[in-house]
Design a protein around this motif. Structure first.
Motif, PDB file in Angstrom:
ATOM      1  N   VAL A 244       0.852  -1.190   0.000  1.00  0.00           N
ATOM      2  CA  VAL A 244       0.000   0.000   0.000  1.00  0.00           C
ATOM      3  C   VAL A 244       0.889   1.241   0.000  1.00  0.00           C
ATOM      4  N   LYS A 245       0.712   2.085  -1.006  1.00  0.00           N
ATOM      5  CA  LYS A 245       1.461   3.335  -1.089  1.00  0.00           C
ATOM      6  C   LYS A 245       0.782   4.376  -0.204  1.00  0.00           C
ATOM      7  N   VAL A 246       1.550   4.970   0.702  1.00  0.00           N
ATOM      8  CA  VAL A 246       1.049   6.032   1.580  1.00  0.00           C
ATOM      9  C   VAL A 246       2.105   7.131   1.568  1.00  0.00           C
ATOM     10  N   GLY A 247       1.762   8.285   0.996  1.00  0.00           N
ATOM     11  CA  GLY A 247       2.756   9.353   0.860  1.00  0.00           C
ATOM     12  C   GLY A 247       3.898   8.870  -0.016  1.00  0.00           C
ATOM     13  N   SER A 248       5.128   9.043   0.459  1.00  0.00           N
ATOM     14  CA  SER A 248       6.295   8.635  -0.334  1.00  0.00           C
ATOM     15  C   SER A 248       6.805   7.248   0.047  1.00  0.00           C
ATOM     16  N   HIS A 249       6.056   6.514   0.875  1.00  0.00           N
ATOM     17  CA  HIS A 249       6.486   5.189   1.339  1.00  0.00           C
ATOM     18  C   HIS A 249       5.500   4.105   0.911  1.00  0.00           C
ATOM     19  N   THR A 250       5.963   2.876   0.976  1.00  0.00           N
ATOM     20  CA  THR A 250       5.105   1.718   0.730  1.00  0.00           C
ATOM     21  C   THR A 250       5.045   0.882   2.000  1.00  0.00           C
ATOM     22  N   TYR A 251       3.847   0.651   2.491  1.00  0.00           N
ATOM     23  CA  TYR A 251       3.635  -0.251   3.628  1.00  0.00           C
ATOM     24  C   TYR A 251       3.440  -1.653   3.088  1.00  0.00           C
ATOM     25  N   GLU A 252       4.033  -2.630   3.766  1.00  0.00           N
ATOM     26  CA  GLU A 252       3.780  -4.037   3.493  1.00  0.00           C
ATOM     27  C   GLU A 252       2.875  -4.523   4.613  1.00  0.00           C
ATOM     28  N   VAL A 253       1.636  -4.889   4.257  1.00  0.00           N
ATOM     29  CA  VAL A 253       0.651  -5.307   5.245  1.00  0.00           C
ATOM     30  C   VAL A 253       0.440  -6.808   5.102  1.00  0.00           C
TER      31      VAL A 253
ATOM     32  N   MET B 129      -0.538  -7.193  10.370  1.00  0.00           N
ATOM     33  CA  MET B 129       0.571  -6.337  10.778  1.00  0.00           C
ATOM     34  C   MET B 129       1.127  -5.584   9.562  1.00  0.00           C
ATOM     35  N   ALA B 130       1.519  -4.329   9.756  1.00  0.00           N
ATOM     36  CA  ALA B 130       2.100  -3.516   8.688  1.00  0.00           C
ATOM     37  C   ALA B 130       3.545  -3.178   9.029  1.00  0.00           C
ATOM     38  N   GLU B 131       4.391  -3.177   8.007  1.00  0.00           N
ATOM     39  CA  GLU B 131       5.797  -2.779   8.157  1.00  0.00           C
ATOM     40  C   GLU B 131       6.085  -1.668   7.166  1.00  0.00           C
ATOM     41  N   ILE B 132       6.966  -0.770   7.564  1.00  0.00           N
ATOM     42  CA  ILE B 132       7.433   0.276   6.664  1.00  0.00           C
ATOM     43  C   ILE B 132       8.954   0.315   6.767  1.00  0.00           C
ATOM     44  N   GLU B 133       9.634   0.319   5.613  1.00  0.00           N
ATOM     45  CA  GLU B 133      11.090   0.426   5.586  1.00  0.00           C
ATOM     46  C   GLU B 133      11.453   1.890   5.446  1.00  0.00           C
ATOM     47  N   LEU B 134      12.457   2.295   6.218  1.00  0.00           N
ATOM     48  CA  LEU B 134      12.863   3.696   6.260  1.00  0.00           C
ATOM     49  C   LEU B 134      14.335   3.844   5.919  1.00  0.00           C
ATOM     50  N   GLY B 135      14.725   5.065   5.562  1.00  0.00           N
ATOM     51  CA  GLY B 135      16.120   5.366   5.270  1.00  0.00           C
ATOM     52  C   GLY B 135      16.931   5.623   6.521  1.00  0.00           C
ATOM     53  N   SER B 136      16.258   6.044   7.601  1.00  0.00           N
ATOM     54  CA  SER B 136      16.919   6.264   8.892  1.00  0.00           C
ATOM     55  C   SER B 136      15.903   6.040  10.000  1.00  0.00           C
ATOM     56  N   GLU B 137      16.386   5.831  11.216  1.00  0.00           N
ATOM     57  CA  GLU B 137      15.478   5.592  12.344  1.00  0.00           C
ATOM     58  C   GLU B 137      14.656   6.823  12.698  1.00  0.00           C
ATOM     59  N   THR B 138      15.089   8.006  12.267  1.00  0.00           N
ATOM     60  CA  THR B 138      14.383   9.243  12.605  1.00  0.00           C
ATOM     61  C   THR B 138      13.553   9.790  11.431  1.00  0.00           C
ATOM     62  N   GLU B 139      13.503   9.057  10.324  1.00  0.00           N
ATOM     63  CA  GLU B 139      12.757   9.517   9.153  1.00  0.00           C
ATOM     64  C   GLU B 139      11.272   9.684   9.478  1.00  0.00           C
ATOM     65  N   VAL B 140      10.711  10.785   9.033  1.00  0.00           N
ATOM     66  CA  VAL B 140       9.295  11.081   9.225  1.00  0.00           C
ATOM     67  C   VAL B 140       8.500  10.373   8.115  1.00  0.00           C
ATOM     68  N   PHE B 141       7.340   9.810   8.470  1.00  0.00           N
ATOM     69  CA  PHE B 141       6.515   9.123   7.484  1.00  0.00           C
ATOM     70  C   PHE B 141       5.049   9.328   7.820  1.00  0.00           C
ATOM     71  N   GLU B 142       4.224   9.219   6.792  1.00  0.00           N
ATOM     72  CA  GLU B 142       2.778   9.397   6.947  1.00  0.00           C
ATOM     73  C   GLU B 142       2.158   8.108   7.487  1.00  0.00           C
ATOM     74  N   LYS B 143       1.257   8.253   8.465  1.00  0.00           N
ATOM     75  CA  LYS B 143       0.576   7.100   9.059  1.00  0.00           C
ATOM     76  C   LYS B 143      -0.876   7.068   8.597  1.00  0.00           C
ATOM     77  N   PRO B 144      -1.262   5.993   7.901  1.00  0.00           N
ATOM     78  CA  PRO B 144      -2.656   5.886   7.454  1.00  0.00           C
ATOM     79  C   PRO B 144      -3.599   5.633   8.635  1.00  0.00           C
ATOM     80  N   HIS B 145      -4.892   5.911   8.438  1.00  0.00           N
ATOM     81  CA  HIS B 145      -5.882   5.794   9.518  1.00  0.00           C
ATOM     82  C   HIS B 145      -6.031   4.367  10.030  1.00  0.00           C
ATOM     83  N   TRP B 146      -5.683   3.362   9.246  1.00  0.00           N
ATOM     84  CA  TRP B 146      -5.838   1.961   9.658  1.00  0.00           C
ATOM     85  C   TRP B 146      -4.639   1.429  10.439  1.00  0.00           C
ATOM     86  N   LEU B 147      -3.636   2.295  10.652  1.00  0.00           N
ATOM     87  CA  LEU B 147      -2.453   1.885  11.406  1.00  0.00           C
ATOM     88  C   LEU B 147      -2.730   1.986  12.893  1.00  0.00           C
TER      89      LEU B 147
END
Length: 156
Positions: A93-102, A114-132
């Motif tokens: 699922v694409k959310v903002g500039s990231h892809t969640y694997e659900v 369960m949903a996972e999101i891969e990030l470039g750094s531990e402090t990277e900001v990402f959009e959270k969908p309402h179903w998270l």
């Protein structure tokens, strides 16, 4: 390579309507030792062997090495795996500039999504969908290697 990811429980199946891809996954562990898990996975019509190291203190980062292997070899390796084959469907699922694997789990892990999101750094900001829902990144019970030994359906 270092993998940085965060994990969350999912509160509704709304993600299915937003998914651009879905694949059935069957995977097992040749080693489920937390310091070095060795996983065999068949995802759709492809197969992989993956080695992961221990997570860091935050639970977000760990070494990961993965190589594609022939599906027929993966099927043979699954027969050698420890007890507890994981069976799930992965929705992307694409959310903002990231892809969640659900992942929606079946069998003894039925009821777990369960949903996972891969990030470039531990402090990277990402959009959270309402179903998270609740974050479970640092809860080792939600590692697939743990779920293969102690399935979600057996938790009290």
């Amino acid at each position: 390579m270092i993998e940085i990811e965060r994990k969350f429980l999912v509160t509704s199946d709304q993600f299915k309507k937003e998914a651009f891809s879905q694949n059935r996954i069957k995977q097992g562990y040749l080693s489920a030792v937390p310091e070095r898990t060795v996983r065999v996975r068949i995802k759709g019509n492809k197969a992989y062997i993956t080695i992961k190291g221990s997570s860091n203190e935050s639970g977000m980062s760990r070494f990961e090495w993965e190589k594609e292997i022939p599906v027929d070899e993966a099927e043979k390796l699954l027969l050698l795996c420890e007890k507890g084959i994981i069976d799930k469907t992965r929705f992307e699922v694409k959310v903002g500039s990231h892809t969640y694997e659900v992942d929606e789990f079946y069998g003894e892990n039925q009821g777990l999504i369960m949903a996972e999101i891969e990030l470039g750094s531990e402090t990277e900001v990402f959009e959270k969908p309402h179903w998270l829902g609740t974050e479970v990144t640092n809860d080792k019970r939600y590692y697939n290697s743990y779920l293969s030994i102690s399935p979600f359906g057996t938790w009290q």
